[in-house]
Design a protein around this motif. Structure first.
Motif, PDB file in Angstrom:
ATOM      1  N   ALA A  74       0.854  -1.194   0.000  1.00 34.14           N
ATOM      2  CA  ALA A  74       0.000   0.000   0.000  1.00 34.14           C
ATOM      3  C   ALA A  74       0.889   1.243   0.000  1.00 34.14           C
ATOM      4  O   ALA A  74       2.026   1.195   0.477  1.00 34.14           O
ATOM      5  CB  ALA A  74      -0.893   0.008   1.234  1.00 34.14           C
ATOM      6  N   ARG A  75       0.350   2.353  -0.552  1.00 30.76           N
ATOM      7  CA  ARG A  75       1.144   3.574  -0.645  1.00 30.76           C
ATOM      8  C   ARG A  75       1.686   3.993   0.721  1.00 30.76           C
ATOM      9  O   ARG A  75       2.858   4.363   0.841  1.00 30.76           O
ATOM     10  CB  ARG A  75       0.299   4.697  -1.257  1.00 30.76           C
ATOM     11  CG  ARG A  75       1.070   5.987  -1.522  1.00 30.76           C
ATOM     12  CD  ARG A  75       0.159   7.049  -2.128  1.00 30.76           C
ATOM     13  NE  ARG A  75       0.844   8.322  -2.286  1.00 30.76           N
ATOM     14  CZ  ARG A  75       1.135   9.141  -1.290  1.00 30.76           C
ATOM     15  NH1 ARG A  75       0.799   8.836  -0.050  1.00 30.76           N
ATOM     16  NH2 ARG A  75       1.765  10.284  -1.522  1.00 30.76           N
ATOM     17  N   ALA A  76       0.839   3.923   1.760  1.00 28.93           N
ATOM     18  CA  ALA A  76       1.271   4.372   3.088  1.00 28.93           C
ATOM     19  C   ALA A  76       2.464   3.547   3.587  1.00 28.93           C
ATOM     20  O   ALA A  76       3.358   4.073   4.260  1.00 28.93           O
ATOM     21  CB  ALA A  76       0.111   4.290   4.077  1.00 28.93           C
ATOM     22  N   ASP A 102       4.332  12.159  -5.173  1.00 28.53           N
ATOM     23  CA  ASP A 102       4.033  11.002  -6.020  1.00 28.53           C
ATOM     24  C   ASP A 102       4.955  10.965  -7.234  1.00 28.53           C
ATOM     25  O   ASP A 102       5.044  11.953  -7.965  1.00 28.53           O
ATOM     26  CB  ASP A 102       2.595  11.092  -6.567  1.00 28.53           C
ATOM     27  CG  ASP A 102       1.545  10.904  -5.497  1.00 28.53           C
ATOM     28  OD1 ASP A 102       1.787  10.126  -4.558  1.00 28.53           O
ATOM     29  OD2 ASP A 102       0.469  11.526  -5.622  1.00 28.53           O
ATOM     30  N   ALA A 180      -6.687   2.727   6.713  1.00 24.38           N
ATOM     31  CA  ALA A 180      -6.067   2.954   5.404  1.00 24.38           C
ATOM     32  C   ALA A 180      -6.053   4.455   5.120  1.00 24.38           C
ATOM     33  O   ALA A 180      -7.075   5.120   5.242  1.00 24.38           O
ATOM     34  CB  ALA A 180      -6.858   2.229   4.335  1.00 24.38           C
ATOM     35  N   THR A 182      -4.784   7.427   2.212  1.00 21.23           N
ATOM     36  CA  THR A 182      -4.296   7.549   0.835  1.00 21.23           C
ATOM     37  C   THR A 182      -3.350   8.728   0.678  1.00 21.23           C
ATOM     38  O   THR A 182      -2.729   8.877  -0.364  1.00 21.23           O
ATOM     39  CB  THR A 182      -5.463   7.692  -0.167  1.00 21.23           C
ATOM     40  OG1 THR A 182      -6.285   8.767   0.271  1.00 21.23           O
ATOM     41  CG2 THR A 182      -6.266   6.417  -0.257  1.00 21.23           C
ATOM     42  N   ASP A 183      -3.258   9.579   1.692  1.00 21.51           N
ATOM     43  CA  ASP A 183      -2.228  10.614   1.640  1.00 21.51           C
ATOM     44  C   ASP A 183      -1.705  10.906   3.039  1.00 21.51           C
ATOM     45  O   ASP A 183      -2.254  10.422   4.041  1.00 21.51           O
ATOM     46  CB  ASP A 183      -2.703  11.886   0.905  1.00 21.51           C
ATOM     47  CG  ASP A 183      -3.677  12.731   1.720  1.00 21.51           C
ATOM     48  OD1 ASP A 183      -4.243  12.218   2.709  1.00 21.51           O
ATOM     49  OD2 ASP A 183      -3.854  13.909   1.373  1.00 21.51           O
ATOM     50  N   SER A 186      -3.998  12.967   5.580  1.00 21.96           N
ATOM     51  CA  SER A 186      -5.066  12.297   6.335  1.00 21.96           C
ATOM     52  C   SER A 186      -4.521  11.614   7.582  1.00 21.96           C
ATOM     53  O   SER A 186      -5.212  11.559   8.607  1.00 21.96           O
ATOM     54  CB  SER A 186      -5.904  11.361   5.472  1.00 21.96           C
ATOM     55  OG  SER A 186      -5.144  10.700   4.535  1.00 21.96           O
ATOM     56  N   THR A 208      -2.737   8.712 -14.092  1.00 22.71           N
ATOM     57  CA  THR A 208      -3.453   7.557 -13.546  1.00 22.71           C
ATOM     58  C   THR A 208      -3.988   6.661 -14.661  1.00 22.71           C
ATOM     59  O   THR A 208      -3.832   5.444 -14.625  1.00 22.71           O
ATOM     60  CB  THR A 208      -4.638   8.040 -12.667  1.00 22.71           C
ATOM     61  OG1 THR A 208      -4.151   8.970 -11.705  1.00 22.71           O
ATOM     62  CG2 THR A 208      -5.306   6.881 -11.943  1.00 22.71           C
TER      63      THR A 208
END
Ligand code: CTP
Ligand code: MG
Length: 227
Positions: A74-76, A102, A180, A182-183, A186, A208
């Motif tokens: 996952a991105r995190a 990104d 979860a 996504t940035d 958050s 994307t």
């Protein structure tokens, strides 16, 4: 720090999107460029997928200010791995800030990164973002369930700037609670901070879908003509 460990499923190409060609370079080289040129930035960590075979083939891989590390699914997770590498590299410094950008955003303007650093280098941190211009609808089963007041709505972009220690703590907290995110903002919000919204530009798109590539090409061409 650039998370670049995603597979780019929505792009639908065999190669991860960060390595697709764009105006004579790979996409990730465009995304990295403004950070490598700046004297404000002491080093750049690029987070790669475990099975990445492409990055080391790029000429930029031998740049003296770049180090790489391995990300997660996952991105995190990738961002946390990157922050851990930043912490190792910056152990001698007292108050360290990390810009997270990104790898899929090749058109970010240096002037906006500078603006973010000027306006958000404190405990709250901040991010580039844009106010929403379309009317927003709440959806339920393919139909409109309501209209959302767009006055207070912004779209989050990157880079996002936070104090390294506070962001690491916030992301670890989310991971421990199974939340979860996504940035980065958050995670900081959940930890009780109020990241600053710094107005960015429409051109800072996240590549994307396949149709985003010609758009990125267009913005890079514009920037070349009016730097
Ligand atoms: N990213 C990452 N590690 C992951 C997932 C994403 O480092 N496990 C990075 C991507 O490489 C990208 C950025 O986070 O630079 C933003 O993610 P996104 O645009 O969603 O890219 P992908 O996850 O690669 O694409 P998709 O969601 O379509 O699979
Ligand atoms: Mg993704």
């Amino acid at each position: 720090m650039l998370p670049a460990a995603g597979g780019g499923t929505r792009m639908g190409s065999a190669r991860p999107k960060q390595y697709l060609p764009l105006r004579g370079r790979s996409l990730i080289e465009w995304s990295l460029a403004p950070f490598l040129e700046s004297e404000w930035i002491d080093g750049v960590v690029v987070v790669l997928a475990r099975n990445d075979t492409e990055f080391q083939r790029l000429p930029i891989a031998r740049h003296p200010r770049i180090v790489t590390t391995t990300g997660g699914s996952a991105r995190a997770e990738s961002v946390l791995a990157g922050l851990e590498m930043v912490a190792r590299r910056a152990a001698a410094f007292e108050e360290v800030y990390a810009l997270v950008h990104d790898a899929a955003r090749p058109c970010v303007a240096w002037s906006d990164i500078e603006k973010l650093c000027e306006e958000a280098a404190d405990e709250q941190g901040g991010l580039l973002a844009l106010p929403v211009s379309d009317t927003l609808k709440q959806a339920r089963k393919g139909k409109v369930a309501g209209t959302v007041d767009r006055e207070s709505m912004w779209r989050a972009q990157t880079p996002q700037l936070f104090r390294l220690d506070l962001l690491t703590q916030a992301l670890r907290g989310c991971s421990e609670q199974g939340l979860a995110v996504t940035d980065e903002a958050s995670a900081m919000e959940r930890a009780g901070y109020e990241p600053r919204l710094v107005r960015g530009r429409e051109s800072n798109i996240k590549v994307t879908y396949p149709e985003d590539l010609p758009l990125a090409e267009f913005w890079l061409e514009q920037q070349e003509n009016s730097p």
